[in-house]
Enzyme design. Sequence first.
Site, PDB file in Angstrom:
ATOM      1  N   LYS A  35      -6.410   0.307 -84.692  1.00 17.48           N
ATOM      2  CA  LYS A  35      -5.042   0.879 -84.758  1.00 17.48           C
ATOM      3  C   LYS A  35      -4.081   0.636 -83.727  1.00 17.48           C
ATOM      4  CE  LYS A  35      -3.394   5.821 -84.770  1.00 17.48           C
ATOM      5  NZ  LYS A  35      -3.998   7.180 -85.048  1.00 17.48           N
ATOM      6  N   SER A 112      -2.354   9.914 -88.570  1.00 12.19           N
ATOM      7  CA  SER A 112      -1.462   8.779 -87.831  1.00 12.19           C
ATOM      8  C   SER A 112      -2.414   7.500 -88.236  1.00 12.19           C
ATOM      9  CB  SER A 112      -0.864   8.995 -86.744  1.00 12.19           C
ATOM     10  OG  SER A 112      -2.002   9.205 -85.992  1.00 12.19           O
ATOM     11  N   SER A 136      -5.873  12.960 -87.339  1.00 12.69           N
ATOM     12  CA  SER A 136      -5.671  11.644 -87.825  1.00 12.69           C
ATOM     13  C   SER A 136      -6.697  10.755 -88.178  1.00 12.69           C
ATOM     14  CB  SER A 136      -4.823  11.134 -86.559  1.00 12.69           C
ATOM     15  OG  SER A 136      -3.556  11.677 -86.699  1.00 12.69           O
TER      16      SER A 136
END
Length: 400
Positions: A35, A112, A136
Amino acid sequence: MMIPHDPAHAFVPYPAVAVPAAPTGPLTDLRFGVKDLFDVAGYPTGGGNPILLALSGIKTRSAPTVQKLLDAGARFAGKTVTDEFAFSMNGNNAHFGAPLNGAARERITGGSSSGSASVVSSGLCDFALGTDTGGSVRAPANHCGLYGLRPTHGRVSLEGALDLAPSFDTCGWFARDVGSFARVADVLLGADAKPLPQRPRLLWPKDIWAMLEAPVRDALDGTAQRVQSLLGPATPLDVVLESWDAMYWNFRYLQGREAWLTDGPLIERYAPPLGPDVAERFAWSRAVTDAQVNTARAFRLDFRARLAQTLGSDGVLLMPSMPDIAPLRNATGSSLEDYRNRAIRMLCLAGLGGFPQLSMPLAQRAGAPLGISLLGPAGADRSLVALAQRIALHPLRGAQ
């Protein structure tokens, strides 16, 4: 190296840079995505926003958690799209787009950690790092048919990663199969200081299950029976402190204040372009009062103590991961926000408690994945993964 072909639109399109990994180790046959909140040597860290990207510079050192995976032989595949400032749950970045859900292409990935869930569900990586502040990792795991862990707060290092709300931020990961997931767990978690017993005390949070609409309960029924046939009948109880509204608002006040303290100075100085939902969320966060924060801090202490007492050293909550399957990609903004607000009520238990929650991809509804979760005592992370391994091998009866 970066995968040049990205049919999932999930990798950030940085120029490819070699990231060395150990030639041998427990993860040598696995590829992983990261990420774009974590530093990776040779790359910038963009955080899903052009201003953050412009300010980043090229990193000379990888985040310790990333380096630990490289040292175990895992091969870096690329940095993955994150929702802007990691402050969303829909997986649609106003600047980088919406990665595709490899398990249900007409539905959102969730955010996210959208790009990380996308590359794993699309078969472009074996596992991927994400973060979970308000859900997330757990939300995309539910939506994309993946195993996903929100660890005990502080269990996995977030050094070298961008913050959102530090007292809630955690580092988790995704995998399609529980075997790969467990191998990563051995590297990132190690052994639990106080493992769960072989037959933990299974608990059924009635007030959480009551939030589900009938079709969702029906879809999870067979999986819940499967877990109970292995571990014994779950004892019903209530876990909510005061009310769902109290849980929701106290979580949001604390998360909002910390998010504004983290990102507010940059937003005020540079006025970066923000997607409309993220802009509204930061505007709301800016207005959170000291009185609201003080009340919320006391509430969190009370809730954490109560949940710790409920779980003891051997209790595990069996609960839905999310209110339902992933919303459709063409859902309206208002319906997505409604889904998010319902989800926060379900997700905030682990956040307020600081306890680990593991989502397992063991059910489906309407042709889309649906997760069920194990939530255990602080520090029981590796034990939850071991439980998931046992459940995965246990015969499935009656799941829809």
